[in-house]
Design a protein around this motif. Structure first.
Motif, PDB file in Angstrom:
ATOM      1  N   VAL A 170       0.973  -0.827   0.615  1.00 42.78           N
ATOM      2  CA  VAL A 170      -0.255   0.269  -0.190  1.00 42.78           C
ATOM      3  C   VAL A 170       1.359   1.020  -0.069  1.00 42.78           C
ATOM      4  O   VAL A 170       0.608   2.019  -0.175  1.00 42.78           O
ATOM      5  N   VAL A 171       1.884   1.176   0.460  1.00 42.52           N
ATOM      6  CA  VAL A 171       2.859   1.895   0.704  1.00 42.52           C
ATOM      7  C   VAL A 171       3.919   3.099  -0.804  1.00 42.52           C
ATOM      8  O   VAL A 171       4.516   1.568  -1.843  1.00 42.52           O
ATOM      9  N   LEU A 172       3.733   3.871  -1.588  1.00 39.95           N
ATOM     10  CA  LEU A 172       4.235   4.144  -2.715  1.00 39.95           C
ATOM     11  C   LEU A 172       5.276   5.028  -2.888  1.00 39.95           C
ATOM     12  O   LEU A 172       6.852   4.932  -3.486  1.00 39.95           O
ATOM     13  N   GLN A 173       5.644   5.433  -1.800  1.00 37.41           N
ATOM     14  CA  GLN A 173       7.157   6.539  -1.436  1.00 37.41           C
ATOM     15  C   GLN A 173       7.314   6.775   0.070  1.00 37.41           C
ATOM     16  O   GLN A 173       5.863   7.139   0.587  1.00 37.41           O
ATOM     17  N   VAL A 174       8.036   6.896   0.438  1.00 40.59           N
ATOM     18  CA  VAL A 174       8.787   7.260   1.988  1.00 40.59           C
ATOM     19  C   VAL A 174       8.982   8.242   1.846  1.00 40.59           C
ATOM     20  O   VAL A 174      10.698   8.140   1.196  1.00 40.59           O
ATOM     21  N   SER A 175       9.348   9.034   2.279  1.00 40.07           N
ATOM     22  CA  SER A 175      10.580  10.233   2.505  1.00 40.07           C
ATOM     23  C   SER A 175      10.249  10.969   3.546  1.00 40.07           C
ATOM     24  O   SER A 175       9.212  10.976   4.270  1.00 40.07           O
ATOM     25  N   GLN A 176      11.869  11.632   3.883  1.00 41.15           N
ATOM     26  CA  GLN A 176      12.001  12.435   4.926  1.00 41.15           C
ATOM     27  C   GLN A 176      10.697  13.568   5.091  1.00 41.15           C
ATOM     28  O   GLN A 176      11.202  14.119   4.609  1.00 41.15           O
ATOM     29  N   ALA A 177      11.073  13.763   6.324  1.00 38.93           N
ATOM     30  CA  ALA A 177      10.115  15.154   6.221  1.00 38.93           C
ATOM     31  C   ALA A 177      10.169  16.053   6.229  1.00 38.93           C
ATOM     32  O   ALA A 177      11.182  16.438   6.418  1.00 38.93           O
ATOM     33  N   HIS A 178       9.409  17.756   5.707  1.00 41.79           N
ATOM     34  CA  HIS A 178      10.079  18.635   5.905  1.00 41.79           C
ATOM     35  C   HIS A 178       9.756  18.836   7.371  1.00 41.79           C
ATOM     36  O   HIS A 178       9.664  18.669   8.192  1.00 41.79           O
ATOM     37  N   ALA A 186      10.789  12.812  11.255  1.00 42.07           N
ATOM     38  CA  ALA A 186       9.177  12.465  11.251  1.00 42.07           C
ATOM     39  C   ALA A 186       9.024  11.697   9.382  1.00 42.07           C
ATOM     40  O   ALA A 186      10.262  11.812   8.523  1.00 42.07           O
ATOM     41  N   TYR A 187       8.631  11.256   9.147  1.00 35.92           N
ATOM     42  CA  TYR A 187       8.207  10.653   7.168  1.00 35.92           C
ATOM     43  C   TYR A 187       6.973  11.085   7.187  1.00 35.92           C
ATOM     44  O   TYR A 187       5.389  10.496   8.037  1.00 35.92           O
ATOM     45  N   TYR A 188       7.350  11.886   5.934  1.00 34.83           N
ATOM     46  CA  TYR A 188       5.731  11.570   5.146  1.00 34.83           C
ATOM     47  C   TYR A 188       5.489   9.908   4.328  1.00 34.83           C
ATOM     48  O   TYR A 188       6.612   9.133   3.747  1.00 34.83           O
ATOM     49  N   VAL A 189       4.685   9.667   4.536  1.00 34.91           N
ATOM     50  CA  VAL A 189       4.608   7.851   3.344  1.00 34.91           C
ATOM     51  C   VAL A 189       3.113   8.462   2.916  1.00 34.91           C
ATOM     52  O   VAL A 189       1.750   8.422   2.872  1.00 34.91           O
ATOM     53  N   TYR A 190       3.706   8.787   1.182  1.00 36.73           N
ATOM     54  CA  TYR A 190       2.648   8.052   0.522  1.00 36.73           C
ATOM     55  C   TYR A 190       2.134   6.967   0.068  1.00 36.73           C
ATOM     56  O   TYR A 190       2.814   6.192   0.082  1.00 36.73           O
ATOM     57  N   LEU A 191       0.363   7.235   0.050  1.00 36.64           N
ATOM     58  CA  LEU A 191      -0.099   5.600  -0.183  1.00 36.64           C
ATOM     59  C   LEU A 191      -0.173   5.685  -1.709  1.00 36.64           C
ATOM     60  O   LEU A 191      -0.806   6.411  -2.122  1.00 36.64           O
ATOM     61  N   ARG A 192      -0.621   4.354  -2.227  1.00 34.88           N
ATOM     62  CA  ARG A 192      -0.634   4.042  -3.454  1.00 34.88           C
ATOM     63  C   ARG A 192      -2.744   4.668  -3.544  1.00 34.88           C
ATOM     64  O   ARG A 192      -3.459   4.363  -2.517  1.00 34.88           O
ATOM     65  N   ARG A 193      -2.907   4.550  -4.256  1.00 37.29           N
ATOM     66  CA  ARG A 193      -4.761   4.411  -4.441  1.00 37.29           C
ATOM     67  C   ARG A 193      -5.382   3.343  -4.293  1.00 37.29           C
ATOM     68  O   ARG A 193      -4.868   2.563  -4.231  1.00 37.29           O
ATOM     69  N   HIS A 194      -6.326   3.599  -3.381  1.00 37.96           N
ATOM     70  CA  HIS A 194      -7.172   2.653  -3.377  1.00 37.96           C
ATOM     71  C   HIS A 194      -7.701   2.272  -4.287  1.00 37.96           C
ATOM     72  O   HIS A 194      -9.078   2.451  -5.202  1.00 37.96           O
ATOM     73  N   ARG A 195      -8.105   0.540  -4.595  1.00 37.62           N
ATOM     74  CA  ARG A 195      -8.801   0.769  -5.444  1.00 37.62           C
ATOM     75  C   ARG A 195      -9.683  -0.975  -5.516  1.00 37.62           C
ATOM     76  O   ARG A 195      -9.543  -1.942  -4.516  1.00 37.62           O
TER      77      ARG A 195
END
Length: 195
Positions: A170-178, A186-195
């Protein structure tokens, strides 16, 4: 105290002779050789390249011979971008607002892993795209033992958990937070689209 004429009396002269009979001459060359220089190998012979012969220094950096594991921010930043480049740019600048957040401060690994898994899966199920996972930077402490202890256990463990099943699906991208959202803690976790 009365100054003498620079002459030693008989008692002082006898004492001085006893002292000089018991002393050994020091070898000054061996006394002042630094231990580091004695242990270091001789420098390798330099191969004269064409640029050195022309008076130009050879400025090519050598590849390191050691292979240290890169730091965690380097690992996260080197991961290939899976999401839209424009959205990723906004994400890195802190322009996207997270739709949910979880704070793992003070949790043990045993409590944090199920909490993170439940949060990420429920956020994906509800259709959220960007969530913030706050781990904290960790306490800087050294017990003085022979093995170095890495501080920020959660900060190092969360990206690994996010890259393993069931979260990796379900996780598309993990990036360090601004910095505005917690920076290195902290981390940004960008999730995939729910289908």
């Amino acid at each position: 105290m009365k100054r003498r004429n620079g002459r030693l009396n008989d008692d002082d002269l006898a004492l001085w002779q006893r002292v000089t009979e018991r002393t050994e001459k020091l070898d000054l060359k061996s006394l002042f050789v630094p231990e580091i220089d004695a242990l270091m190998p001789a420098p390798p012979a330099l191969r004269k390249s064409k640029s050195v012969l022309l008076g130009k220094p050879n400025l090519k950096p050598k590849k390191p011979t050691h292979s240290l594991m890169p730091s965690l921010p380097d690992q996260v930043n080197r991961a290939p971008v899976q999401m839209d480049q424009k959205a990723f740019g906004k994400l890195k600048r802190g322009k996207l607002k997270p739709e949910g957040r979880i704070d793992l401060h003070g949790m043990t690994l045993d409590r944090a892993h199920p909490a993170l898994s439940g949060f990420i899966l429920s956020a994906h199920k509800s259709g959220k795209r960007l969530v913030l996972v706050i781990t904290g930077k960790g306490k800087q402490r050294d017990e003085g033992g022979p093995i170095p202890v890495r501080h920020g256990v959660l900060r190092h463990q969360v990206p690994q958990w996010l890259s393993m099943q069931p979260l990796s699906s379900v996780v598309l991208q993990v990036s360090q937070a601004h910095l505005s959202h917690g920076g290195g803690g902290a981390y940004y976790v960008y999730l995939r689209r729910h289908r």
